[in-house]
Write an enzyme that holds these catalytic residues in place. Structure first.
Site, PDB file in Angstrom:
ATOM      1  N   HIS A 128       0.970   6.502   3.102  1.00  0.00           N
ATOM      2  CA  HIS A 128       0.103   7.688   3.174  1.00  0.00           C
ATOM      3  C   HIS A 128       0.412   8.507   4.423  1.00  0.00           C
ATOM      4  CE1 HIS A 128      -2.529   5.945   6.256  1.00  0.00           C
ATOM      5  NE2 HIS A 128      -2.525   4.820   5.559  1.00  0.00           N
ATOM      6  N   HIS A 150       0.859   7.483   8.193  1.00  0.00           N
ATOM      7  CA  HIS A 150       2.089   6.913   8.747  1.00  0.00           C
ATOM      8  C   HIS A 150       3.133   7.982   9.072  1.00  0.00           C
ATOM      9  CE1 HIS A 150       0.531   3.415   6.328  1.00  0.00           C
ATOM     10  NE2 HIS A 150       0.616   2.931   7.544  1.00  0.00           N
ATOM     11  N   LYS A 179       0.878  -1.169   0.000  1.00  0.00           N
ATOM     12  CA  LYS A 179       0.000   0.000   0.000  1.00  0.00           C
ATOM     13  C   LYS A 179       0.914   1.217   0.000  1.00  0.00           C
ATOM     14  CE  LYS A 179      -3.880  -1.976   2.517  1.00  0.00           C
ATOM     15  NZ  LYS A 179      -4.677  -1.879   3.746  1.00  0.00           N
TER      16      LYS A 179
END
Length: 575
Positions: free
Chosen positions: A141, A144, A138
């Site tokens: 984004h 984090h 993933k």
């Protein structure tokens, strides 16, 4: 330095109070600077000397402070003793203050403030810090980002204090989402897209398969079967998973490099798929494992069937859970590192999860569970880029760099830079980090694109601008002046305020080391920058007599040094 002066004051107090100097050190604090008047340099809190369980009325404490002050004498270090509200105040000989502070800042360099008496009884420890920990396959984004910069700050601070720090990035590289992703890639994936833009393509596949799984139960069933195959070690499934993991880490390392962050170990949930089975066996052998009607395995942490204390450790199909893998990881790290402290940096939504994990470890017989600590933080709102709902960190970094380049182009005083992109990135990251660290970590905050880039006021841009301007002073006037200096040339109010503020750096570091909050350091650095800005306007170097110019240059060099030290602890590269 502050600690040297503190010890002199503590020794004089110890003779009057018949207490060891060590018992008094932490009751003596540097006085915050005041805009209205020149204050004393240190103060003793009289409350801290008196029994805490006694109810001391205000007049009694004031009388106590006055009597104590009368028993004390000025000497070659302390030039004035007075009383404040519930305090005894000490003013240090001005020339001695100037010489000692500036010499120590320049001689100790990056260690200034860390050799303080406040840290003298600090045992050196082995500390594991787990932070960042994005989900593999993933895109990274902004959710984090906070874990990444907060964890980096904590690791930096602990390291600066002399502890041995192990930085772990515990990747979300296992679990049911890989069942979905594996199935999704078989249905909608393209090898060419995976190679050209791996995480963007995997993100698109993941979104699509989730939609399909919601409408079509057979897709959800296939995902469950794929994850079972992973858990059982199916070669084909593992090969696809490994490819996703390797491509993800490659991209993450590139982003961490932009952030100036490194890890000692890239670990992941996948490392513990077998060890989590050992955890289940241990729980079973201790009679703690309960099977539910649905077939899941749980542990009752309350011991009396309280539903809110039920901790699920295994799915009905026998596959492991995030919680089980966390238990296995903690046990493994203790075996591997024999740590004194382990700190988990995750959002406050995981507070209950970690409380239960620590409780589980205790129930399993691991007393060291008390050495585990969760540092929670709030969420960031409003950090949307022009690209839509999910805000990827790289988009934010690119936008920050672009906006800073635009701002720099508008400022007429901006010098021609060798690498404007790199400078823009550094200044932009400082803006981002200071905006984040100004408040309590636990608080949610609203990100404001416009406010974050202001070059005046309490922003990271202002810090970088101040540092660059002070660095420019040294470059312009050279270091010829820095051999020696006359302390008598630094007695203006602006100089004294800076010196008094430099005295407080160790206390600020101490406070942050106690509660792991970066805001104390941020506030200190912003005040130091404001003081430097005022001094820069009034304490001219150009056209001043050499003796005066040299002394002032010494002062500005000390400010720049402490500013750089604090910024580096926060994870900011001074520009």
């Amino acid at each position: 330095m502050a600690c040297g002066f503190r010890r002199v004051i503590a020794c004089q107090l110890s003779r009057v109070l018949d207490l060891p100097p060590e018992n008094l050190i932490k009751s003596i604090s540097a006085v915050p600077i005041s805009k209205n008047e020149e204050t004393a340099d240190f103060q003793l809190s009289v409350d801290s000397l008196l029994e805490k369980d006694n109810d001391h009325s205000r007049p009694d404490i004031q009388v106590h402070a006055k009597r104590l002050a009368e028993k004390l004498r000025c000497d070659t270090v302390v030039s004035e003793i007075s009383t404040g509200e519930r305090t005894v105040n000490f003013k240090i000989n001005r020339e001695l203050l100037t010489k000692t502070v500036l010499q120590q800042v320049i001689e100790e360099g990056s260690k200034y403030g860390l050799k303080s008496e406040l840290f003298s009884d600090l045992p050196q420890k082995k500390i594991v810090v787990e932070f960042s920990s994005p989900n593999v396959a993933k895109k990274f984004h902004v959710g984090h980002l906070r874990s990444t910069i907060i964890g980096n700050f904590i690791a930096n601070l602990k390291e600066a204090l002399g502890h041995q720090v192990i930085r772990i990035n515990y990747l979300g590289d296992w679990g049911m989402q890989f069942g979905l992703l594996g199935t999704g890639f078989q249905l909608f994936g393209y090898e060419e897209k995976l190679q050209s833009n791996p995480l963007q393509h995997l993100f698109e596949v993941y979104v699509q398969v989730n939609k399909e799984a919601a409408d079509d139960k057979s897709v959800a069933k296939s995902a469950q079967e794929f994850f079972q195959r992973l858990e059982l070690g199916d070669v084909q499934a593992l090969s696809l998973w490994q490819k996703f993991r390797d491509l993800s880490i490659e991209e993450y390392i590139r982003i961490y490099k932009r952030l100036g962050i490194y890890f000692d170990e890239y670990s992941g949930e996948s490392f513990y798929r077998e060890k989590s089975q050992e955890v289940l066996k241990l729980l079973e052998s201790k009679g703690l494992l309960l099977k539910t009607i649905k077939g899941t395995a749980v542990v009752d942490l309350s011991g009396n069937g309280d539903p809110s204390s039920i901790f699920t450790v295994m799915r009905s199909d026998g596959t492991s859970l995030y919680a089980t893998r966390d238990l296995a990881a903690a046990i493994d790290r203790m075996d591997k590192y024999n740590f004194d402290t382990m700190i988990y940096v995750t959002d406050k939504g995981q507070k209950k999860h970690f409380q239960q994990v620590f409780q589980m470890l205790k129930i399993m017989g691991y007393d060291w569970a008390e050495r585990c600590q969760h540092v929670p933080f709030g969420v960031v709102q409003g950090m949307k880029t022009r690209r839509g709902d999910v805000t990827f960190l790289e988009d934010v970094l690119n936008e920050i760099q672009l906006r800073m380049l635009q701002n720099m182009a508008l400022i007429k005083t901006t010098k021609e830079l060798k690498n404007p992109q790199e400078t823009a990135e550094r200044v932009g990251l400082a803006a981002l980090i200071i905006q984040d660290f100004k408040g309590l970590l636990l608080s949610d905050y609203k990100f404001n694109w416009d406010r974050v880039f202001q070059s005046r006021g309490d922003t990271g841009v202002f810090l970088q601008y101040t540092h660059a301007r002070l660095h420019s002073l040294e470059e312009t006037f050279g270091c010829g002046y820095l051999n020696d200096f006359n302390t008598a040339c630094l007695q203006e109010p602006q100089s004294v305020s800076i010196l008094q503020h430099l005295l407080r750096f160790d206390e600020v570091l101490y406070r942050s080391s106690q509660d792991l909050q970066p805001r104390h350091i941020v506030s200190y650095l912003l005040t130091l920058s404001h003081l430097a800005a005022v001094a820069h306007k009034t304490l001219q170097i150009k056209d001043s007599p050499p003796e005066v110019a040299g002394a002032r240059l010494h002062l500005f060099k000390a400010v720049r040094s402490v500013l750089a030290n604090g910024m580096k602890l926060l994870g900011i590269t001074p520009s």
